[in-house]
Scaffold this active site. Sequence first.
Site, PDB file in Angstrom:
ATOM      1  N   ARG A  46       7.274  27.328   2.482  1.00 50.90           N
ATOM      2  CA  ARG A  46       6.316  26.287   2.871  1.00 50.90           C
ATOM      3  C   ARG A  46       4.976  26.544   2.181  1.00 50.90           C
ATOM      4  O   ARG A  46       4.274  25.628   1.790  1.00 50.90           O
ATOM      5  CB  ARG A  46       6.153  26.201   4.401  1.00 50.90           C
ATOM      6  CG  ARG A  46       5.060  25.218   4.827  1.00 50.90           C
ATOM      7  CD  ARG A  46       5.227  24.611   6.226  1.00 50.90           C
ATOM      8  NE  ARG A  46       5.732  25.526   7.210  1.00 50.90           N
ATOM      9  CZ  ARG A  46       5.028  26.540   7.760  1.00 50.90           C
ATOM     10  NH1 ARG A  46       3.782  26.748   7.431  1.00 50.90           N
ATOM     11  NH2 ARG A  46       5.594  27.331   8.648  1.00 50.90           N
ATOM     12  N   TYR A  98      -1.393  -0.556  -0.640  1.00 52.99           N
ATOM     13  CA  TYR A  98       0.021  -0.335  -0.332  1.00 52.99           C
ATOM     14  C   TYR A  98       0.214  -0.479   1.186  1.00 52.99           C
ATOM     15  O   TYR A  98      -0.564   0.068   1.971  1.00 52.99           O
ATOM     16  CB  TYR A  98       0.428   1.066  -0.795  1.00 52.99           C
ATOM     17  CG  TYR A  98       1.839   1.421  -0.448  1.00 52.99           C
ATOM     18  CD1 TYR A  98       2.908   0.821  -1.112  1.00 52.99           C
ATOM     19  CD2 TYR A  98       2.126   2.324   0.559  1.00 52.99           C
ATOM     20  CE1 TYR A  98       4.210   1.129  -0.787  1.00 52.99           C
ATOM     21  CE2 TYR A  98       3.437   2.638   0.895  1.00 52.99           C
ATOM     22  CZ  TYR A  98       4.475   2.037   0.209  1.00 52.99           C
ATOM     23  OH  TYR A  98       5.758   2.342   0.545  1.00 52.99           O
ATOM     24  N   ASP A 170      -5.468   6.394  -5.407  1.00 53.72           N
ATOM     25  CA  ASP A 170      -4.015   6.285  -5.477  1.00 53.72           C
ATOM     26  C   ASP A 170      -3.693   5.801  -6.893  1.00 53.72           C
ATOM     27  O   ASP A 170      -3.911   4.643  -7.222  1.00 53.72           O
ATOM     28  CB  ASP A 170      -3.523   5.301  -4.407  1.00 53.72           C
ATOM     29  CG  ASP A 170      -1.998   5.138  -4.405  1.00 53.72           C
ATOM     30  OD1 ASP A 170      -1.374   5.449  -5.427  1.00 53.72           O
ATOM     31  OD2 ASP A 170      -1.458   4.672  -3.380  1.00 53.72           O
ATOM     32  N   LYS A 195       7.624   7.099  -7.855  1.00 52.75           N
ATOM     33  CA  LYS A 195       7.552   5.985  -8.791  1.00 52.75           C
ATOM     34  C   LYS A 195       7.573   6.488 -10.243  1.00 52.75           C
ATOM     35  O   LYS A 195       8.555   7.046 -10.656  1.00 52.75           O
ATOM     36  CB  LYS A 195       6.316   5.151  -8.464  1.00 52.75           C
ATOM     37  CG  LYS A 195       6.098   4.914  -6.944  1.00 52.75           C
ATOM     38  CD  LYS A 195       7.198   4.101  -6.305  1.00 52.75           C
ATOM     39  CE  LYS A 195       7.157   4.092  -4.773  1.00 52.75           C
ATOM     40  NZ  LYS A 195       5.891   3.704  -4.160  1.00 52.75           N
TER      41      LYS A 195
HETATM   42  C1  LIG Z   1       5.235   3.838  -2.866  1.00 52.82           C
HETATM   43  C2  LIG Z   1       3.772   3.920  -2.783  1.00 52.82           C
HETATM   44  C3  LIG Z   1       3.152   4.750  -1.849  1.00 52.82           C
HETATM   45  C4  LIG Z   1       3.937   5.555  -0.833  1.00 52.82           C
HETATM   46  O1  LIG Z   1       4.689   6.562  -1.434  1.00 52.82           O
HETATM   47  P1  LIG Z   1       6.085   7.105  -0.842  1.00 52.82           P
HETATM   48  O2  LIG Z   1       6.539   8.056  -1.895  1.00 52.82           O
HETATM   49  O3  LIG Z   1       6.978   5.938  -0.651  1.00 52.82           O
HETATM   50  O4  LIG Z   1       5.771   7.768   0.451  1.00 52.82           O
HETATM   51  C5  LIG Z   1       1.771   4.800  -1.844  1.00 52.82           C
HETATM   52  N1  LIG Z   1       1.031   4.065  -2.709  1.00 52.82           N
HETATM   53  C6  LIG Z   1       1.606   3.265  -3.613  1.00 52.82           C
HETATM   54  C7  LIG Z   1       0.742   2.474  -4.535  1.00 52.82           C
HETATM   55  C8  LIG Z   1       2.987   3.142  -3.678  1.00 52.82           C
HETATM   56  O5  LIG Z   1       3.539   2.321  -4.559  1.00 52.82           O
END
Ligand SMILES: *Cc1c(COP(=O)(O)O)cnc(C)c1O
Length: 381
Positions: A46, A98, A170, A195
């Site tokens: 962890r 998001y 983000d 992604k």
């Molecule tokens: C998918 C996404 C998230 C969340 O991420 P997860 O890996 O699904 O928890 C946050 N911000 C954006 C812009 C996203 O496309």
Amino acid sequence: MKFNTKAIHGNQHPEPTTGAVMPPIFQTSTYIQKSPGNHSGYEYSRGANPTRTALEYALASIENGTQGLAFGSGMAATDAVLKMLNPGDEVIAGSDLYGGTYRMFTRIYGKYDIRFHFVKGNAASKFEEKINSKTKLIWLETPTNPLLQIIDIQAVCEIAKAHGILVAVDNTFASPYNQRPLDLGADIVMHSATKYLGGHSDLIAGALITKDEELAENLYFQQFAGGGILGPQDSFLVLRGIKTLAVRMQRHAENAIRISEFLENHPKVNSVFYPGLKSHSGYEIASKQMKTPGGMLSFNLKSGKKEDAFQLLENLNVITLAESLGGVESLANHPATMTHASIPQEVRKENGISDDLIRLSIGIEDVEDILQDLEDALNLI
Ligand SMILES: *Cc1c(COP(=O)(O)O)cnc(C)c1O
């Protein structure tokens, strides 16, 4: 080192005992100690695991940070940032966010007396208007999801810095290939590594990157104490994905540019939201802060009808109707019923997420096949 080289070699070293070029998947929870407290630097997974460490080094390198942290999901990464706050603190965020981020902010952290302001319009001055003595964090998403709005990261960071407020970005939609927020003054970069970083729609992962030592320590503490870490198998896969990030991103953008132009000229399409189009409100800032306009776009229909959007989505063959984005395959999404269903309808409407809005994650297939697929599906409505 330039970006393409960094994506492959940045902070990476062969595994010392065997010389393995890729780090092995260290599938272990614990590590032997010679005597109590005398160990190799690894005690319990962890806290740290060598496969995750290799990924975290790579993450820091491609975002021009000093500390990367890999989490079990993008939301776990966001959660670690929010946990640094105290009751009574305030956060300013864009309103085009998001869906899961909006849900976490309002329904989890709202409960702990953290107050959120969602700014409409993307001008940096709009963020400044909401600042008060309790503001501790500005949360930016740019390009935004799903409308691909562009926020000037540098302008917001300058304002935030003057008030001693942290800025987290983000960077999921752009990827570090296109945009490196730490270079523009941001304090924390967050990714859904699910992604573009992973890039193959085969895992869920998240990341935080910073270059401030104190912040790095605090975020590491949140990760270690909260426990939302990424396992070694998925760490290996994200690291592998990062090696091809640059070539994938290049092709995603080439294809998306072609498709945005095709859609913009199609008689059944109303508006196309893509920061690479001159008609897009964020075109100038995107040209300044992004290397390419990226692989995400959305559009709505002349008819404005939800049924038409559904029919189009049901008739796609090459493009897959599915949530998520950033993989090698093209994906289509209906934000109002899929990714953004967790946002109340009135709020969605206000933010321009209409029922005929379609979001596309443009893959790296031959662009002619994606164009034909869209042409055929548009002809059927
Ligand atoms: C998918 C996404 C998230 C969340 O991420 P997860 O890996 O699904 O928890 C946050 N911000 C954006 C812009 C996203 O496309």
